[in-house]
Design an enzyme around this catalytic site. Sequence first.
Site, PDB file in Angstrom:
ATOM      1  N   ASP A 125      -6.066 -13.498   0.932  1.00 20.59           N
ATOM      2  CA  ASP A 125      -5.722 -12.104   0.660  1.00 20.59           C
ATOM      3  C   ASP A 125      -4.920 -11.452   1.796  1.00 20.59           C
ATOM      4  O   ASP A 125      -5.385 -11.377   2.934  1.00 20.59           O
ATOM      5  CB  ASP A 125      -6.977 -11.275   0.375  1.00 20.59           C
ATOM      6  CG  ASP A 125      -6.702 -10.029  -0.442  1.00 20.59           C
ATOM      7  OD1 ASP A 125      -5.566  -9.851  -0.888  1.00 20.59           O
ATOM      8  OD2 ASP A 125      -7.648  -9.239  -0.642  1.00 20.59           O
TER       9      ASP A 125
ATOM     10  N   LYS B  58       0.617   2.978  -2.677  1.00 19.34           N
ATOM     11  CA  LYS B  58      -0.844   3.042  -2.744  1.00 19.34           C
ATOM     12  C   LYS B  58      -1.370   4.098  -1.782  1.00 19.34           C
ATOM     13  O   LYS B  58      -0.920   4.203  -0.651  1.00 19.34           O
ATOM     14  CB  LYS B  58      -1.431   1.673  -2.396  1.00 19.34           C
ATOM     15  CG  LYS B  58      -2.956   1.628  -2.431  1.00 19.34           C
ATOM     16  CD  LYS B  58      -3.479   0.215  -2.256  1.00 19.34           C
ATOM     17  CE  LYS B  58      -3.238  -0.312  -0.876  1.00 19.34           C
ATOM     18  NZ  LYS B  58      -3.858  -1.650  -0.676  1.00 19.34           N
TER      19      LYS B  58
ATOM     20  N   LYS C  81      -7.004 -10.761   4.997  1.00 20.14           N
ATOM     21  CA  LYS C  81      -8.205  -9.926   4.928  1.00 20.14           C
ATOM     22  C   LYS C  81      -9.490 -10.718   5.171  1.00 20.14           C
ATOM     23  O   LYS C  81     -10.377 -10.291   5.887  1.00 20.14           O
ATOM     24  CB  LYS C  81      -8.318  -9.295   3.530  1.00 20.14           C
ATOM     25  CG  LYS C  81      -7.520  -8.038   3.285  1.00 20.14           C
ATOM     26  CD  LYS C  81      -7.985  -7.395   1.985  1.00 20.14           C
ATOM     27  CE  LYS C  81      -7.137  -6.192   1.635  1.00 20.14           C
ATOM     28  NZ  LYS C  81      -5.831  -6.579   1.063  1.00 20.14           N
TER      29      LYS C  81
END
Length: 583
Positions: free
Chosen positions: A370, A460, A532
């Site tokens: 990720d 975002k 991540k």
Amino acid sequence: VGVVRNVCIGVFVSSFSSLSSPSNLPSRNSCELQRLRAALTLSLSTCPLPKIRTKSDQFPRGGNMEELKHHLKVESPNVVYSDEYITSDYDYTSTRIKKTMKGYIATPRVQRFTLRTKRRVPRTGMMLVGWGGNNGSTITGGIIANRDKVVWMTKEGKQEADYVGSITQSATMKIGEDDDGKEVYVPLKSVVPLVNPNHLVVGGWDISKMNLANSMKRACVFPATLQQKLSPKMKDLVPLPAVYYPGFVADNQKERADNVLPGEDKQQHLETLRKDIRMFKHRNKLDKVIVLWTANTEKMCEVEKGVNDSSENILASIRNSHPSISPSTLYATASILEGCTYINGSPQNTFLPGVVELASKKRVFIGGDDFKSGQTKMKSVMVDFLISSGIKPVCIASYNHLGNNDGKNLSSAAQFRSKEISKSNVVDDMVESNRILYKKGEKPDHLVVIKYLPFVRDSKRALDEYTSKIFMGGNNTIVMHNTCEDSLLASPLILDLVILAEFCERLTIKAPGSEGFCNMDPILSILSFMIKAPLVPRDTPVVNALFRQLMCIKNILRACLGMPPEHSMLLAQKMPEKVRSKL
């Protein structure tokens, strides 16, 4: 020669375009024809003509004045430069700790490693799973814009293409002090030979057959003025048909799935992917290919005994088209079997025990999971800052809303669960590091929420609240708002992941007591800065603190040149002036 070459090739591709349109062709032949056409158009549109290098021109790449200005060469008896290698003897210092009834006993030790880096940078291809998505079209357009030196107008004026956001291309590192005691910094890319992103050959797969120019338009990431300049350069780039098993992604993705491999035979799909990789490598005259997943988040898979718990079982499950075999598992397996590094840029657990074992047996690098680009990157900095300062975070609330296709896919509960896990675990190692603040098993309350809001598209919004215990039972709350341009932040990470992974393939290390050189462990934990939920080798620590991850990269690059690790002690500078002048 270049003009004639492009004209002749353009005619040939146009002929291929006319052949690929009839609807009466069998679906299998259409897929094969589209695959061949995509490989041809890709090789013609994104490949720069190879540059003939002499031995003395291998590094710095290209030999332009800007690169020569930052060219670094270490003069030391521990470093040897040859036409083929940079070889360094490196003293690795560490401290072994033994716990006793009376406390701890620390024993410093020094081990000599030898690092050998191949100087020749190979012609490298990057195959993206999800090439037609926001990240895929953005990184492709960015590379083309940089390669062709595209300039476009914005409301602030002229804008030139750049690689801002990439640590390999836009970050610097300290290499020492000059005679005046001033610190000297150079670009990371000038320390050891690295792939020039402008020379990357880009291709890949997508469940949507939309060409890259239209994908770029659909993504709404680049301004219209830049899209207009890039569209003619991207309109002939069409993704290869992709593996699509509806149960692994949200149902709302079905409307995009018009470019999928036919049938349900997973072994046949695996062979097709392997063939795609080989064809891409052959037609583009590449030395190596790196495959990276930047497609939709899949649901998490259970570890099932006899299905995916060993390399033999996972290969057998693919042959039997077992329903638990996900598309990402097929791409990872195909990549490993073709000897290509595979990087997982989404949070699903692609690297099941069987996949990891297969990579280990084949000695092929894998990395994930990720991309870490916005909210989680800030969290890894904030929590590290608080705990390192002796402040105790007790409650962390993280809220996101986004409107791109990633957000649409994550609106499904199963796919959101994968993302929730990768976002939540980022604080664990920092909490474990401080037993003064946290008892064993104690963690902060931690909530992650993601909502789909189409209007905001790729911009975002991330809102975070950190509540901490401070002096004498007091509370402190920090609230942060972050507008994360999702693909503009993720795309440079894709470059760094591929560039550093390729570098690791050229780095071999001889450990103390070993007879010969070997590569690093197949699990590339060096990539953690961009990730991540870092995948690490068994029985090794997981590091999420951002600056520790960054220093890992920089210090490994320094070790390749026999230079000691960088620290901030500045001991010599802290001595009185009379003493300093003699040092």
